[in-house]
Enzyme design. Structure first.
Site, PDB file in Angstrom:
ATOM      1  N   SER A   1       0.772  -0.969   0.008  1.00 31.71           N
ATOM      2  CA  SER A   1       0.033  -0.030   0.127  1.00 31.71           C
ATOM      3  C   SER A   1       0.891   1.170   0.037  1.00 31.71           C
ATOM      4  O   SER A   1       2.087   1.251   0.611  1.00 31.71           O
ATOM      5  CB  SER A   1      -1.103   0.028   1.278  1.00 31.71           C
ATOM      6  OG  SER A   1      -1.559   1.301   1.369  1.00 31.71           O
TER       7      SER A   1
ATOM      8  N   TYR B   1      -1.056   0.377  10.663  1.00 29.52           N
ATOM      9  CA  TYR B   1      -1.179  -0.433   9.542  1.00 29.52           C
ATOM     10  C   TYR B   1      -0.137  -0.045   8.527  1.00 29.52           C
ATOM     11  O   TYR B   1       0.426  -0.868   7.826  1.00 29.52           O
ATOM     12  CB  TYR B   1      -2.623  -0.060   8.855  1.00 29.52           C
ATOM     13  CG  TYR B   1      -3.023  -0.393   7.610  1.00 29.52           C
ATOM     14  CD1 TYR B   1      -3.376  -1.414   7.477  1.00 29.52           C
ATOM     15  CD2 TYR B   1      -2.781   0.595   6.522  1.00 29.52           C
ATOM     16  CE1 TYR B   1      -3.829  -1.951   6.048  1.00 29.52           C
ATOM     17  CE2 TYR B   1      -3.158   0.157   5.263  1.00 29.52           C
ATOM     18  CZ  TYR B   1      -3.587  -0.977   4.928  1.00 29.52           C
ATOM     19  OH  TYR B   1      -3.832  -1.373   3.719  1.00 29.52           O
TER      20      TYR B   1
END
Length: 260
Positions: free
Chosen positions: A153, A166
């Site tokens: 990501s 995260y």
């Protein structure tokens, strides 16, 4: 485990050799990828409560899968990953494509003070992924072929304060996958590292879309395109690659002002 066999609705679908294993059978992005890879192939959907994947099975049948199977899979049970992958290969044939589409966003506001929740995010999004990748790469090296699809990501390219737990898990995964991809060079096994930006879907429901957002379908199109061209990395959308090359040069005081 359940298996459904179907006949592709037409001869227009490309034929491929080997089984597609989707780890995260309910993932929106994972299912979009699987439908693009399904024509003429065996697809195995792995998830918790695998007996409740009838809609996903139907979608893959409609997409032209030769057969669809569902298997129980707990991503966090790392002690069984090797056994699990071996059993899928024994039952459904060599694993040609393994798509790692499981993961959690978690609650950053909780993770700031709750170490157990922070560790749960990192375990699912980093530790469990390493386990699957290591076992999968070993198996594919032995058979001399195969492709792994890993979802990093942009959150891990330069970690932001708004989602640093995260983001840190994705940063670790990105580094591990990059190194693994290099180590697989010349083995007949490939790894595609996918770096999407904000994806509009159930995982981000209720959040305002960030600039250069994409949909699960757009991410899947980019993945299918990259696999067909044997690429090792793909940004979704592509503009994020040069954009983050610039963002990485921002001074820390300015980066801290980034809203998310």
């Amino acid at each position: 485990m359940s298996v459904v066999t179907s006949t592709p609705p037409s001869d227009t679908f490309p034929r491929h050799v080997g089984t597609v294993l989707l780890l995260g059978g309910r993932s929106e992005i994972g299912m979009e990828v699987a439908t693009r890879l399904a024509p003429g192939r065996t697809v195995v959907l792995a998830a918790r409560r695998s007996d409740q994947l009838s809609s996903q099975v139907g979608r893959l049948q409609a997409a032209g899968a030769r057969s669809v199977a569902t298997v129980e899979f707990d991503a966090d049970d790392v002690s069984r990953h090797g056994e699990f992958l071996e059993s899928v290969a024994q039952e459904h044939g060599p694993l040609a494509t393994v798509v790692l589409a499981f993961g959690i966003l978690g609650d950053q506001s909780l993770a700031v003070s709750d170490a157990e929740h922070a560790m749960a995010i990192v375990h699912t999004d980093f530790v469990a992924q390493i386990s699957v990748l290591t076992h999968g790469a070993r198996m594919m090296r032995v058979q001399g072929s195969g492709e792994l699809v890993v979802f990093s990501s942009v959150a891990g390219i330069r970690v932001r304060k708004a989602n640093y737990v995260y983001g840190s898990a994705k940063a670790g995964l990105d580094g591990f996958a990059s190194g693994l991809a290099d180590s697989l060079h010349g083995s007949g096994v490939s790894l595609l590292l996918v770096r999407p930006g904000f994806v509009i879907g159930s995982m981000t429901e209720g959040m305002s879309p960030a600039p250069f957002s994409s949909t699960p379908g757009q991410v899947a199109d980019a993945v299918a395109h990259a696999l067909a061209r044997k690429k090792s990395r793909v940004w979704v959308p592509g503009i994020l690659g040069p954009l983050y090359a610039g963002l990485n040069l921002l001074p820390s005081w300015l980066w801290r002002k980034m809203p998310r």
